[in-house]
Structures are given as structure tokens and as C-alpha cells.
Write a protein that holds these residues in place. Structure first.
Motif, PDB file in Angstrom:
ATOM      1  N   ILE A   1      52.697  48.035  32.936  1.00 17.27           N
ATOM      2  CA  ILE A   1      54.333  49.263  32.939  1.00 17.27           C
ATOM      3  C   ILE A   1      54.081  50.458  32.268  1.00 17.27           C
ATOM      4  O   ILE A   1      53.334  50.796  31.590  1.00 17.27           O
ATOM      5  CB  ILE A   1      54.767  48.010  32.054  1.00 17.27           C
ATOM      6  CG1 ILE A   1      55.182  46.546  32.532  1.00 17.27           C
ATOM      7  CG2 ILE A   1      56.673  48.602  31.679  1.00 17.27           C
ATOM      8  CD1 ILE A   1      55.516  45.984  31.881  1.00 17.27           C
ATOM      9  N   SER A   2      54.636  51.324  33.019  1.00 22.16           N
ATOM     10  CA  SER A   2      55.182  52.580  32.132  1.00 22.16           C
ATOM     11  C   SER A   2      56.528  53.308  31.279  1.00 22.16           C
ATOM     12  O   SER A   2      56.794  52.068  30.483  1.00 22.16           O
ATOM     13  CB  SER A   2      55.245  53.916  33.096  1.00 22.16           C
ATOM     14  OG  SER A   2      56.650  53.550  33.996  1.00 22.16           O
ATOM     15  N   SER A   3      55.787  53.746  30.547  1.00 23.19           N
ATOM     16  CA  SER A   3      56.502  54.154  29.989  1.00 23.19           C
ATOM     17  C   SER A   3      58.028  54.470  29.944  1.00 23.19           C
ATOM     18  O   SER A   3      59.268  53.474  28.969  1.00 23.19           O
ATOM     19  CB  SER A   3      56.607  55.808  28.619  1.00 23.19           C
ATOM     20  OG  SER A   3      55.040  55.579  28.277  1.00 23.19           O
ATOM     21  N   PHE A   4      58.032  54.677  31.187  1.00 20.22           N
ATOM     22  CA  PHE A   4      60.058  55.424  31.816  1.00 20.22           C
ATOM     23  C   PHE A   4      60.589  53.629  31.857  1.00 20.22           C
ATOM     24  O   PHE A   4      61.205  53.091  31.796  1.00 20.22           O
ATOM     25  CB  PHE A   4      59.939  55.827  33.145  1.00 20.22           C
ATOM     26  CG  PHE A   4      59.423  57.267  33.331  1.00 20.22           C
ATOM     27  CD1 PHE A   4      60.710  58.411  32.406  1.00 20.22           C
ATOM     28  CD2 PHE A   4      57.746  57.716  32.869  1.00 20.22           C
ATOM     29  CE1 PHE A   4      60.264  59.649  32.087  1.00 20.22           C
ATOM     30  CE2 PHE A   4      57.796  59.030  32.725  1.00 20.22           C
ATOM     31  CZ  PHE A   4      58.443  59.877  32.289  1.00 20.22           C
ATOM     32  N   ASP A   5      59.309  52.521  32.537  1.00 24.52           N
ATOM     33  CA  ASP A   5      59.590  51.773  32.839  1.00 24.52           C
ATOM     34  C   ASP A   5      60.033  50.745  31.744  1.00 24.52           C
ATOM     35  O   ASP A   5      61.177  49.628  31.665  1.00 24.52           O
ATOM     36  CB  ASP A   5      58.097  50.542  33.322  1.00 24.52           C
ATOM     37  CG  ASP A   5      58.265  50.999  34.827  1.00 24.52           C
ATOM     38  OD1 ASP A   5      59.301  51.978  35.965  1.00 24.52           O
ATOM     39  OD2 ASP A   5      57.330  51.243  35.611  1.00 24.52           O
ATOM     40  N   THR A   6      59.731  50.880  30.419  1.00 22.81           N
ATOM     41  CA  THR A   6      59.690  50.463  29.384  1.00 22.81           C
ATOM     42  C   THR A   6      61.076  50.905  28.541  1.00 22.81           C
ATOM     43  O   THR A   6      61.779  49.831  28.193  1.00 22.81           O
ATOM     44  CB  THR A   6      58.739  50.569  27.615  1.00 22.81           C
ATOM     45  OG1 THR A   6      57.318  50.344  28.910  1.00 22.81           O
ATOM     46  CG2 THR A   6      59.579  49.920  26.594  1.00 22.81           C
TER      47      THR A   6
ATOM     48  N   GLY B   1      63.830  51.328  31.319  1.00 26.38           N
ATOM     49  CA  GLY B   1      64.633  51.367  32.478  1.00 26.38           C
ATOM     50  C   GLY B   1      65.243  52.381  32.728  1.00 26.38           C
ATOM     51  O   GLY B   1      66.261  52.884  33.461  1.00 26.38           O
TER      52      GLY B   1
ATOM     53  N   SER C   1      64.035  55.968  35.387  1.00 22.55           N
ATOM     54  CA  SER C   1      63.154  56.656  36.375  1.00 22.55           C
ATOM     55  C   SER C   1      62.657  57.452  35.407  1.00 22.55           C
ATOM     56  O   SER C   1      63.061  58.446  34.888  1.00 22.55           O
ATOM     57  CB  SER C   1      64.614  57.556  37.673  1.00 22.55           C
ATOM     58  OG  SER C   1      64.857  58.312  36.918  1.00 22.55           O
ATOM     59  N   SER C   2      61.316  57.858  36.439  1.00 22.15           N
ATOM     60  CA  SER C   2      60.094  58.606  35.574  1.00 22.15           C
ATOM     61  C   SER C   2      61.124  60.569  36.347  1.00 22.15           C
ATOM     62  O   SER C   2      59.968  61.189  35.038  1.00 22.15           O
ATOM     63  CB  SER C   2      58.881  58.493  37.026  1.00 22.15           C
ATOM     64  OG  SER C   2      59.323  58.765  38.503  1.00 22.15           O
TER      65      SER C   2
END
Length: 247
Positions: free
Chosen positions: A2-7, A9, A11-12
Motif C-alpha cells: 500500500i502506497s502513502s497515497f493509498d493510505t 485515499g 491519487s498519486s
């Protein structure tokens, strides 16, 4: 993984502003972010995006806390008790300010949204809804400031306002943290509402009658000389000419 952006919520390709807003929104949601550990993961994801070079600074910190305060406390500052420890909140405190405690714990300040004021940097924005007739012939109202003062605002009779026009009040905004005696500005944004006589409450009907009386039976109120916005010792802002449209 899980990326920081996913954490967070998002988009990148999100802007730094959007990243901060997402972090604050999730961190204030105590139902979704319930524990210190979940807050730590959220905070480190935020830091990894906005300032990755500082991540090592947090490696020796044992516990990550959030301290949620209201805008009034951020404005005036003062001491609060957190987990039995005195924590000093400085006047002009900002969202995401960090306080390192002696026991290698970090407290991150989060400021709750305010019902009436919106903060942008060191400026405050206050939306005032008035009757259409008040926009045409003037009105008087009181703003309760964040430090508890009653700020009486007068728009000049015979000086029509436009919808979404802003009134600029210097030195009535948020304190600058590095120099709390210096403050930003307060912007009052006017919105109009059409008076409906058959559905209006009694106080509003009375207000409309009073405005009409002042307009038609007190013509001397219309004989005021235009001048600049002035804040006198009674905290009364008297604008005899139309305020500047700052849009």
C-alpha cells in the motif's frame, strides 16, 4: 504494497494542498482513525509525501498522538492538559504543528473546522447573509470574534452592496505565530437573501419594517460623506462608501 497515497485515499498526482487536506480530514475522523498506531501510519504517510527527507527524524519517537483543538484555542493559545502533561498551544497555531514531549512522544495539532470562520493562512473569512433590502440601504450587525469580542460592523446607508462582495477588515484576522501581536485580515463576504413576507419569522418582518422606517423616515442617515474603512476604539467598523470588491 500500500502506497502513502493509498493510505490517505488520494491519487498519486494530488497537490501538496490536497495531501494535507486529506490527512487532516482522516486524522479528525476518530471513527476511522481510532488508535495512536493508525494515526502514526497516517501521519508518516503524509510526511513521506510532503517532506520525505524528515522521515528519519521520527524514527526514535515511540508514540504518535493527535491533539484536536478548536479554532478559538488556536487563536488565543494557552496550556492544555494532555495525558497528564501540560502542553503549550501558541497563539496562531496551525494545522499539523508538531510538539515533541520529553518522553519521546510527538503530538500533532489538528484544528476542528469552525461553524462561522474559515481560516486561510493568517486571514479569516466570515460569510454574512443579509436581506436584499439591507444590501441596498445598509445594515448593522455584530461578529463574535475568536477571542470573545463583539465586533460591530456597519455598512453605510445609501451605499449598496453586491452579492459576494468582500469587506476587508485589517488586523482582525489570525495571529502570526512568530509574532502574535501582528494579525492577518478578516474578510466579510456578503450573501443576500430575498425577503419572503408570508414565510418569514416575526423577527425578520420586524427587521424589514425597521429598515424601511430608517430609509424613508430618517433621510439624514443617507447624508453621510464617503470615507475609508475605519476601526475606532469601540471596535466599530463604519463604511460610508461601498467596500472594495476583492474578488
Amino acid at each position: 504494497m500500500i502506497s502513502s497515497f493509498d493510505t490517505l485515499g488520494i491519487s498519486s498526482d494530488s497537490s501538496i494542498k490536497a495531501v494535507k487536506e486529506a490527512f487532516i480530514s482522516q486524522a479528525l475522523d476518530t471513527k476511522k482513525c481510532q488508535s495512536d498506531e493508525s494515526f502514526k501510519n497516517l501521519f508518516l504517510a503524509y510526511k513521506k509525501i510532503v517532506n520525505p527527507n524528515t522521515l528519519n527524524d521520527y524514527s526514535e519517537l515511540h508514540t504518535f498522538h493527535r491533539i484536536i483543538i478548536d479554532l478559538e484555542t488556536a487563536y488565543t493559545g494557552g496550556k492544555i492538559i494532555f495525558n497528564g502533561i501540560d502542553v503549550e498551544i501558541l497563539p496562531g497555531t496551525e494545522n499539523c504543528d508538531e510538539i515533541i514531549l520529553e518522553n519521546k512522544e510527538i503530538c500533532v495539532i489538528l484544528i476542528q473546522p469552525h461553524k462561522y470562520f474559515q481560516r486561510v493562512g493568517n486571514d479569516l473569512f466570515y460569510e454574512k447573509t443579509i436581506l436584499k433590502v439591507e444590501m441596498l440601504i445598509g445594515t448593522v450587525f455584530t461578529i463574535k470574534t475568536l477571542d470573545g469580542r463583539d465586533l460591530v460592523v456597519t455598512t453605510g446607508f445609501g451605499s449598496p452592496l453586491n452579492d459576494s462582495m468582500k469587506m476587508f477588515l485589517p488586523d482582525e484576522g489570525f495571529p502570526i505565530k512568530s509574532n502574535p501581536s501582528v494579525k492577518g485580515a478578516l474578510f466579510v463576504i456578503f450573501k443576500h437573501r430575498i425577503f419572503q413576507i408570508f414565510s418569514a419569522p416575526a423577527w425578520e418582518i420586524g427587521r424589514a419594517i425597521q429598515i424601511a422606517y430608517n430609509s424613508f423616515y430618517k433621510p439624514k442617515l443617507l447624508e453621510r460623506v464617503p470615507c475609508q474603512c475605519d476601526l475606532n476604539s469601540q471596535n466599530q467598523i463604519d463604511i460610508h462608501g461601498p467596500p472594495n470588491d476583492l474578488n
